[in-house]
Write an enzyme that holds these catalytic residues in place. Structure first.
Site, mmCIF file in Angstrom:
data_model
loop_
_atom_site.group_PDB
_atom_site.id
_atom_site.type_symbol
_atom_site.label_atom_id
_atom_site.label_comp_id
_atom_site.label_asym_id
_atom_site.label_seq_id
_atom_site.Cartn_x
_atom_site.Cartn_y
_atom_site.Cartn_z
ATOM 1 N N LYS A 2 0.833 -1.211 0.000
ATOM 2 C CA LYS A 2 0.000 0.000 0.000
ATOM 3 C C LYS A 2 0.870 1.265 0.000
ATOM 4 C CE LYS A 2 -3.114 3.022 0.675
ATOM 5 N NZ LYS A 2 -4.488 3.236 0.451
ATOM 6 N N CYS A 49 -3.916 10.736 1.527
ATOM 7 C CA CYS A 49 -3.201 9.475 1.266
ATOM 8 C C CYS A 49 -1.820 9.740 0.690
ATOM 9 C CB CYS A 49 -3.998 8.625 0.275
ATOM 10 S SG CYS A 49 -5.719 8.471 0.719
HETATM 11 N N1 SAJ Z 1 -2.230 14.728 -8.823
HETATM 12 C C1 SAJ Z 1 -1.416 15.510 -9.641
HETATM 13 N N2 SAJ Z 1 -1.073 15.039 -10.860
HETATM 14 C C2 SAJ Z 1 -1.504 13.833 -11.328
HETATM 15 C C3 SAJ Z 1 -2.315 13.034 -10.497
HETATM 16 C C4 SAJ Z 1 -2.669 13.512 -9.248
HETATM 17 O O1 SAJ Z 1 -1.006 16.613 -9.265
HETATM 18 O O2 SAJ Z 1 -1.156 13.487 -12.473
HETATM 19 C C5 SAJ Z 1 -2.599 15.226 -7.489
HETATM 20 C C6 SAJ Z 1 -4.083 15.438 -7.308
HETATM 21 O O3 SAJ Z 1 -4.488 16.701 -7.803
HETATM 22 C C7 SAJ Z 1 -4.227 15.336 -5.803
HETATM 23 C C8 SAJ Z 1 -3.173 14.287 -5.427
HETATM 24 O O4 SAJ Z 1 -2.296 14.224 -6.531
HETATM 25 O O5 SAJ Z 1 -3.919 16.557 -5.173
HETATM 26 C C9 SAJ Z 1 -3.712 12.916 -5.116
HETATM 27 O O6 SAJ Z 1 -4.738 12.566 -6.013
HETATM 28 P P1 SAJ Z 1 -4.877 11.112 -6.681
HETATM 29 O O7 SAJ Z 1 -6.056 11.107 -7.566
HETATM 30 O O8 SAJ Z 1 -3.601 10.717 -7.286
HETATM 31 O O9 SAJ Z 1 -5.043 10.136 -5.430
HETATM 32 P P2 SAJ Z 1 -6.017 10.058 -4.122
HETATM 33 O O10 SAJ Z 1 -5.260 10.636 -2.978
HETATM 34 O O11 SAJ Z 1 -7.363 10.580 -4.390
HETATM 35 O O12 SAJ Z 1 -6.126 8.468 -3.973
HETATM 36 C C10 SAJ Z 1 -4.929 7.681 -3.879
HETATM 37 C C11 SAJ Z 1 -5.028 6.510 -4.855
HETATM 38 N N3 SAJ Z 1 -3.730 5.843 -4.990
HETATM 39 C C12 SAJ Z 1 -3.147 5.637 -6.186
HETATM 40 O O13 SAJ Z 1 -3.654 5.993 -7.237
HETATM 41 C C13 SAJ Z 1 -1.849 4.919 -6.174
HETATM 42 C C14 SAJ Z 1 -6.083 5.517 -4.363
HETATM 43 O O14 SAJ Z 1 -6.108 4.364 -5.183
HETATM 44 C C15 SAJ Z 1 -5.772 5.104 -2.902
HETATM 45 O O15 SAJ Z 1 -6.735 4.189 -2.401
HETATM 46 C C16 SAJ Z 1 -5.844 6.362 -2.068
HETATM 47 O O16 SAJ Z 1 -4.789 7.231 -2.523
HETATM 48 C C17 SAJ Z 1 -5.651 5.968 -0.603
HETATM 49 O O17 SAJ Z 1 -6.659 5.890 0.114
HETATM 50 O O18 SAJ Z 1 -4.523 5.676 -0.213
#
Ligand code: SAJ
Length: 420
Positions: A210, A264
């Site tokens: 994780k 996360c």
């Molecule tokens: N972000 C960027 N650029 C990108 C992708 C995301 O700047 O290309 C930013 C987003 O704007 C946001 C942050 O990253 O601020 C996180 O967003 P996210 O969509 O990547 O992830 P979370 O936090 O909503 O959910 C993540 C997920 N993990 C992965 O994709 C590896 C989800 O599957 C997990 O279950 C969750 O964390 C968790 O609960 O740990």
């Protein structure tokens, strides 16, 4: 496995309890908050997640789900409490510890205990130790192996906020049992609602899995964010650059933004750093790069203000509109949101007016913070001298505003920036 107790009814616990209840299991949700318990028992929800409200209403209405303040005997205990960061980026396991201690007195022979909370490597073994200390009359896997009275496993949640109801069923699950029999028992539980594959491993691998997933994403976003700052300095449009680079069959650069938020990705990598401070160099640097991005954005805004002032404007007349406050697009969740942090800091530092536009939050909620001046999108576009696009919400993507003479745009998501 007829009665399942879910400890902690937040973003993971409530959907999990609900989906189990929809499979006609007797589910008892436990939460320390009276307000949360009362809300759920009315068939309402206290979090925002698409489709969850209808499912909770049905689960409570059918009598399969009920919420209580302290644990009752059950066949399975699923622990889904927060594991926040404490001072110095150290993991705070106090919620896990108190959840574990709260179930100890109601444990009976044959019970299965599963930890789902994102946790540093070694937490499940600690959990087993706390239970063994509290219940010397029962045997645990660390003492009796396969012959233990209680089975213990770690199974991380991996659902994406905004898609939880779908992903909780569809995603594969990594299941780390303290013994093979523990894994088997946990797989049986998840098979009740998971359509994805349930893959068995040991506890430490499951815990690290994780953390590795979220650190992988954090590191890749840090790469994109670093690239965006370098490109900005060198007069290169980073959005166009990434599109071009991603045409390579083995390159897939993520999107830069105003920082990394949520509960996360901005937190979990620190658990790896804390466990291996000398080795986790890249993971720590990635965290620092992403954490520094909001300051970089604020610096860009400051320079835009200075430009306007040097062209004759009074600083008090410089109007700034911040577009988006949520931590990512198309949700209303502002936890650990870099966009909110940027807007808040600008509001304290800038002498002129700051307006905020957040289509996913209701205006009255936004006005709860004194500094916030909510505004509609159309109005903000013509009102502001500086538009700071922080989150790529659909409402913003759908338009391509034509800026007036002298108006400035700081587009941290690249959706209004012209590319060739
Ligand atoms: N972000 C960027 N650029 C990108 C992708 C995301 O700047 O290309 C930013 C987003 O704007 C946001 C942050 O990253 O601020 C996180 O967003 P996210 O969509 O990547 O992830 P979370 O936090 O909503 O959910 C993540 C997920 N993990 C992965 O994709 C590896 C989800 O599957 C997990 O279950 C969750 O964390 C968790 O609960 O740990």
């Amino acid at each position: 496995m007829n009665t399942i107790s879910v400890i902690g009814l937040g973003y993971i616990g409530l959907p999990t309890a609900t989906v189990l209840a929809s499979r006609k299991k007797r589910v008892v949700g436990v939460d320390v908050s009276r307000e949360v318990v009362d809300t759920i028992n009315r068939g309402d929800i206290h979090i925002v997640e698409p489709e969850l409200d209808i499912l909770v209403q049905a689960a409570v209405g059918s009598g399969h789900l009920r919420a209580v303040l302290s644990p009752e005997p059950a066949d399975v205990f699923l622990i889904t409490v927060p594991t926040p960061l404490a001072f110095g980026h150290r993991p705070d396991l106090s919620y896990v510890e108190s959840a574990v201690k709260s179930i100890a007195s109601v444990l009976t022979k044959g019970n299965l205990v599963i930890l789902e909370s994102t946790s540093p490597v070694g937490t499940t073994e600690k959990l087993a130790g706390w239970l063994a200390d509290a219940r010397p009359d029962l045997s645990f896997p660390q003492q009796r192996g396969e012959a233990s009275d209680i089975r213990i496993a770690y199974c991380p949640e991996r659902v994406l906020p905004g898609r939880i109801v779908h992903e909780i069923v569809a995603n594969d699950r990594v299941i780390g049992g303290m013994t093979a029999r523990c894994s088997q028992a946990a797989i049986e539980l998840y098979k009740l609602f998971v359509h994805g594959e349930c893959i068995a491993t040991d506890v430490r691998t499951a815990e690290m899995c994780k953390l590795a997933e979220n650190s992988f994403r954090d590191t890749n976003i840090a790469f994109a964010n670093e690239l965006s700052m370098i490109c900005d300095q060198q007069g290169i449009n980073v959005w166009e650059l990434i599109k071009l680079a991603n045409r390579h069959p083995r390159v897939n650069i993520l999107q830069p933004g105003c920082g990394v938020g949520g509960h996360c990705i901005a937190i979990d990598p620190w658990f790896i750093v804390d466990g291996a401070p000398d080795l986790a160099k890249l993971i720590r640097t990635a965290r620092n790069v992403n954490d520094a991005k909001p300051d970089w954005v604020i610096g860009k805004v400051r320079r835009a203000v200075e430009d306007l002032v040097s062209s004759g404007m009074d600083i008090k007349d410089v109007r700034i509109a911040c577009l988006g406050l949520a931590f990512k697009p198309d949700i209303d969740d502002v936890r650990e949101s870099p966009a909110l942090e940027i807007a808040r800091l600008l509001a304290t530092r800038h002498e002129g007016t700051i307006a905020v536009i957040e289509p996913n939050l209701c205006l009255s909620e936004m006005a709860a913070e004194q500094w916030m001046i909510p505004m509609e999108l159309d109005e903000a576009i013509s009102w502001a001298n500086i538009l700071v696009l922080l989150v790529d919400h659909d409402e913003f993507r759908r338009i391509k505003p034509v800026l007036g003479k002298g108006q400035k745009l700081i587009d941290t998501r690249g959706i209004w920036t012209e590319t060739k």
